[in-house]
Design a protein around this motif. Structure first.
Motif, mmCIF file in Angstrom:
data_model
loop_
_atom_site.group_PDB
_atom_site.id
_atom_site.type_symbol
_atom_site.label_atom_id
_atom_site.label_comp_id
_atom_site.label_asym_id
_atom_site.label_seq_id
_atom_site.Cartn_x
_atom_site.Cartn_y
_atom_site.Cartn_z
ATOM 1 N N LEU A 65 0.819 -1.160 0.035
ATOM 2 C CA LEU A 65 0.195 -0.049 0.071
ATOM 3 C C LEU A 65 0.909 1.093 -0.216
ATOM 4 O O LEU A 65 0.233 2.594 0.146
ATOM 5 C CB LEU A 65 -0.970 0.101 1.347
ATOM 6 N N MET A 110 12.874 -2.175 -10.001
ATOM 7 C CA MET A 110 12.491 -2.102 -11.720
ATOM 8 C C MET A 110 13.688 -2.322 -12.272
ATOM 9 O O MET A 110 14.754 -1.660 -12.031
ATOM 10 C CB MET A 110 11.480 -0.940 -11.981
ATOM 11 N N TYR A 160 -6.423 -1.226 -13.740
ATOM 12 C CA TYR A 160 -5.143 -1.230 -12.900
ATOM 13 C C TYR A 160 -4.019 -1.747 -13.986
ATOM 14 O O TYR A 160 -3.297 -2.753 -13.745
ATOM 15 C CB TYR A 160 -5.480 -2.240 -11.756
HETATM 16 N N1 SAH Z 1 1.185 2.107 -4.165
HETATM 17 C C1 SAH Z 1 2.121 0.843 -3.829
HETATM 18 C C2 SAH Z 1 1.871 -0.219 -4.886
HETATM 19 C C3 SAH Z 1 2.316 0.181 -6.456
HETATM 20 S S1 SAH Z 1 2.299 -0.916 -7.563
HETATM 21 C C4 SAH Z 1 3.546 1.072 -3.479
HETATM 22 O O1 SAH Z 1 3.913 2.298 -3.674
HETATM 23 O O2 SAH Z 1 4.074 0.247 -3.207
HETATM 24 C C5 SAH Z 1 3.477 -1.998 -7.047
HETATM 25 C C6 SAH Z 1 4.744 -1.949 -8.093
HETATM 26 O O3 SAH Z 1 4.522 -1.952 -9.485
HETATM 27 C C7 SAH Z 1 5.729 -0.619 -7.938
HETATM 28 O O4 SAH Z 1 6.587 -0.652 -6.917
HETATM 29 C C8 SAH Z 1 6.506 -0.566 -9.198
HETATM 30 O O5 SAH Z 1 7.852 -1.179 -8.814
HETATM 31 C C9 SAH Z 1 5.602 -1.462 -10.307
HETATM 32 N N2 SAH Z 1 5.505 -0.697 -11.293
HETATM 33 C C10 SAH Z 1 4.811 0.476 -11.341
HETATM 34 N N3 SAH Z 1 4.701 0.855 -12.764
HETATM 35 C C11 SAH Z 1 5.562 -0.112 -13.436
HETATM 36 C C12 SAH Z 1 6.095 -0.077 -14.754
HETATM 37 N N4 SAH Z 1 5.685 0.881 -15.556
HETATM 38 N N5 SAH Z 1 6.716 -0.909 -15.157
HETATM 39 C C13 SAH Z 1 7.261 -2.027 -14.251
HETATM 40 N N6 SAH Z 1 6.656 -1.987 -13.149
HETATM 41 C C14 SAH Z 1 6.309 -0.902 -12.752
#
Ligand code: SAH
Length: 332
Positions: A118, A181, A285
């Motif tokens: 979260l 990432m 999402y």
């Molecule tokens: N809001 C929460 C969940 C984020 S989504 C948080 O901040 O932890 C979970 C993960 O998706 C992120 O931590 C990121 O590493 C990944 N993510 C987001 N955008 C992405 C993208 N364009 N490519 C690959 N991974 C991505």
């Protein structure tokens, strides 16, 4: 060979590395692959991360939040199908009282391990979530290169604060997961090697390739093939560095190669996260473009994942919590 060179292995040498990592996984965590039913319960987000498809400034998507009843139904699906663990994931800024109440309801009704994903909260709020019954928390550091972190986040998101959150989560008592990432524009192999040094101290890790999203400012050309190979080599090296850690075979790998998740399992990953978000919400999402499983139901994902695990000769560990052995060692 040092980590920087190992990360760049290709062809035969790469296959050997992955084989060795899988063998190491078998010896240290077994041939089980644990399920974590992923409930993407809200795409509302107060943050504006430059890479993320659900960032606040993206007005091309319909914002949603599942009701408590809808989330409990997802949890029931996981319980009935013996997933044993769920992940509650969302954009940032969810109401702490809602989250605490939700955790309590899930724990009262179903014998499931709960992982939260979260984002950043105060230590006090993390404590409340833990006291309510959640056992695990995932907070990716995204990159351990502070300067790069600054380039891909808005000014209000501070690297040191994210680090502090991870420290607080450990102090509170969670099984703590992080991740990065792989292939962020500007990231170097040296950065990835340093990321591994950080990640090996975690109980769980989820990492995968950076995949551009059209509706974000960071929508740059990238080398998918290279990021895919680096991601798999990261998994393999992490397994070798941290034998008992739980490592997820992430969905983002499957954007680049249809069998990307299987490849991660073969390189030493031992956790998989089938999506259980109700189908009608999935299109909203999309953290990145071409996210798989958007047109599938939770049942579809269950069958698909089970077959993927079996196809590489591993065991779909339904009915097992699969707590991090690394954590158990750490708190002993
Ligand atoms: N809001 C929460 C969940 C984020 S989504 C948080 O901040 O932890 C979970 C993960 O998706 C992120 O931590 C990121 O590493 C990944 N993510 C987001 N955008 C992405 C993208 N364009 N490519 C690959 N991974 C991505």
């Amino acid at each position: 060979m040092d980590t920087v060179n190992l990360l760049q292995l290709e062809n035969e040498e790469q296959i050997e590395l992955h084989k060795k990592a899988r063998q190491f996984a078998n010896e240290n965590v077994g041939n089980n692959v644990y399920f974590r039913g992923l409930i993407e319960f809200s795409n509302m987000c107060k943050n504006d991360c430059l890479y993320c498809g659900i960032r606040k400034s993206n007005n091309k998507l319909i914002r949603y939040s599942l009701s408590k009843k809808e989330i409990l139904d997802c949890a029931k699906f996981c319980f009935d199908n013996k997933y044993s663990s769920i992940v509650l994931q969302s954009g940032e800024g969810q109401d702490i009282d809602f989250v605490v109440n939700l955790i309590k309801s899930i724990k009262t009704n179903y014998d499931l391990r709960i992982t939260l994903c979260l984002g950043e909260y105060s230590k006090q709020d993390y404590q409340k979530m833990f006291d309510a019954g959640a056992e695990r928390y995932l907070l990716r550091i995204e990159t351990t290169n502070k300067e790069l972190y600054g380039q891909i986040h808005p000014n209000n998101m501070i690297f040191e604060n994210r680090m502090k959150c991870i420290k607080d989560l450990k102090a509170v008592g969670f099984q703590v997961g992080s991740g990065v990432m792989v292939g962020i524009p500007g990231q170097t192999v040296e950065d990835l090697a340093k990321d591994l040094d950080f990640l090996k101290e975690m109980d769980m890790v989820g990492m995968g390739p950076y995949i551009p999203c059209k509706e974000t400012p960071m929508n740059k050309e990238i080398n998918f093939k290279k990021n895919y190979d680096f991601s798999l080599n990261m998994v393999a090296l992490l397994r070798l560095l941290s034998p008992k850690i739980n490592i997820a075979a992430t969905t983002a790998l499957q954007v680049i190669r249809p069998k990307g998740r299987e490849a991660a399992l073969m390189a030493g990953a031992n956790v998989i996260m089938p999506i259980v978000t109700p189908q009608k919400y999935r299109a909203n999402y999309q953290l990145y473009d071409d996210k798989p499983c958007v047109n599938e139901s939770s049942k579809d994902c269950m069958c698909c994942i089970t077959n993927r695990i079996k196809s590489v000769g591993l065991n779909p560990a339904l009915g097992e919590f699969g707590d991090s052995l690394k954590y158990q060692e750490r708190v002993k």
